[in-house]
Design an enzyme around this catalytic site. Sequence first.
Site, PDB file in Angstrom:
ATOM      1  CB  VAL A  79      -0.226  -0.584  -4.981  1.00  0.00           C
ATOM      2  CG1 VAL A  79      -1.375  -1.196  -5.448  1.00  0.00           C
ATOM      3  CG2 VAL A  79      -0.311   0.990  -5.104  1.00  0.00           C
ATOM      4  CB  ALA A 124       3.184  -5.557  -3.112  1.00  0.00           C
ATOM      5  CE  LYS A 125       7.225  -3.868  -9.691  1.00  0.00           C
ATOM      6  NZ  LYS A 125       7.605  -5.407 -10.062  1.00  0.00           N
ATOM      7  N   GLY A 126       6.006  -1.336  -5.362  1.00  0.00           N
ATOM      8  CA  GLY A 126       6.278   0.209  -4.898  1.00  0.00           C
ATOM      9  C   GLY A 126       7.239   1.045  -5.841  1.00  0.00           C
TER      10      GLY A 126
END
Length: 435
Positions: A79, A124-126
Site C-alpha cells: 500500500v 508505504a507498507k507491505g
Amino acid sequence: MTLQTASPTARKATPEATARTAGASALEAALRQFAAAADHLGLDDGLRAILRVPQREYTVHFPVRLDDGSIRIFTGYRVQHNVARGPAKGGLRYHPSTDLDDVRALAMWMTWKAALVGVPFGGAKGGVTLDPAKLSSRELEAVTRRFATELEGVIGPDSDIPAPDVGTSAQTMAWIMDTVSMHRGFSVPGVATGKPLSIGGSAGRADATGQGVLYTIADATRRGGFTIEGARVAIQGFGNVGEATARLLHQAGARVVAITDIGGGVHRPDGLDVPLLRRHLQEHGTIAGAPGTRPIDNEELFALDVDVLVLAALEGQITANNAGSVRARILAEAANGPTTPDADPILARNGVVVIPDILCNAGGVVVSYFEWAQNRAALAWRADEVNERLRRQILAAADAVWQRAGSDSISPRLAANAIAVERVAEATRLRGLYP
Ligand code: NAD
C-alpha cells in the site's frame, strides 16, 4: 488552494469488514490520530479526504511450492499511502495476522514519519500473511522472490523502496534486490534498504531503529530531569528493534530489568545480562527461560515500576484496559501504533510521557534514506558518520515535537502528527490535482 470533495465522513475505510481484525483496529487508530491532527490544523475538507485514504493498494495472490512438494497460495499487499513528498518508503512484514487494513494503517504512519523527520519519501507498507517460523529458509526465499516479481512494476528506487519489518530481515532485502536485479540485467541496490553491508547496505542500518529509540529516550530523560545511566527499563519485544534497543540501552548504562518476546518473558530486578539473552535466543528461539531470570508476562511487564517502558513488538498493546497500570515515567513507542487512542488520555492523566512512534522509531527510515542516497551516489559512509547524521536528524525532529507540544499545549503525539500532516498537506497542495 482548497480542494473540495464530498464530505469525508460519508466514506468509511472498510465498509465490507464484518469481523474486527487487528488490522481494523490499527486502521481505526491511524484514522483517529489523523482526524485529531486535521482538526487541530483546521485542514480543509478536500485535503482531509485525500490524506485519509491510501493513494494506491496492491493485493496479490501467488503460488509457491513448499518443501513437501505441495503448492500453497500466499496473499501479499503493498500500500502506498501518499507520494507527494517523494518515492514511497516502508517496511515489509511477514506475520500471520497481516491484512490489508493493517498495511493501510502502517503505510499512513510511514507517510507521517518520513515527513516528521524530513526525509524525502512518501509512505508505504507491505506484507505477506504468513508465519515465518513455520516456513524453511528455502520456502521464505521462494515467497520473497515471487512476491518481489509480482510487485515488479510497483517497487523500484524511484517509485517504492521496501525495508525490513516484523518477520523480515536483511536477508529478505537481499533476495528482493537480487530478484529485481536479475530481471533488469544489472544490480539495482536502491530498490530495497536494510540490505546486508556486502551488497550495498549502509553501515549502522541494522541497529538504526534501536539507535534512534536510544537517542529519543536520552532526549526525553534529559527533559524529564534524569539520565539513562542507572534508569530502570522494561522492553516488550526482542527482534530487529527490541534487541538493538536493549543492547544499546544496556551499553549506555541503563538497567534493563525485564523483556518479553513471543515465547514468554524474563525479569531480573538487578538488571538482565542482555548479551546472554541474545545467545539464549539464538539457541532456543526465545529469551524465555534464560538462566538467572524469573518468568514475566506482558501485563506484568507493562505494570512494572520502571523509569522507561519500551514497546517494540506490535500494534495495540497498551489499551484503555491496561493503560492505568503503566507506572513508567516515559513510554517509548519503538513499535508502530503500540498505544491505542483510548489509552492516550489515561497515560496523560497519570503523567506518563509518551515518545510517539513516528518520532521514536524513525531511526530506521532515516538510515534507510542514507542507504538509498549512498546507493544512488555510489558512496559508502562510515558508521560514525551515519550515526552522527542520524542523531542530528532525529533530535531536530524531537526538538520540533516538544516545542510544538509546548506552544500549542498539546500532547507530543498530536504535536508530531500535526507537524507531519502539515508538511504532507503542503506538498499535496503545492503539487495540486492532476489533471
Ligand atoms: P521483529 O519480528 O524483528 O521482532 C518482533 C519482536 O516482538 C520479537 O521479539 C517477537 O517475539 C516479539 N513479539 C511478538 N508478539 C509478541 C507478544 N505478543 N508479546 C511480546 N513480544 C512479542 O520485528 P521488528 O522489526 O523488531 O518490529 C517491531 C516493531 O517495530 C513493529 O511495530 C515494527 O513495525 C516497528 N518498526 C520496525 C522497524 C525496523 O527497522 N525493523 C523500524 C520502525 C518500526
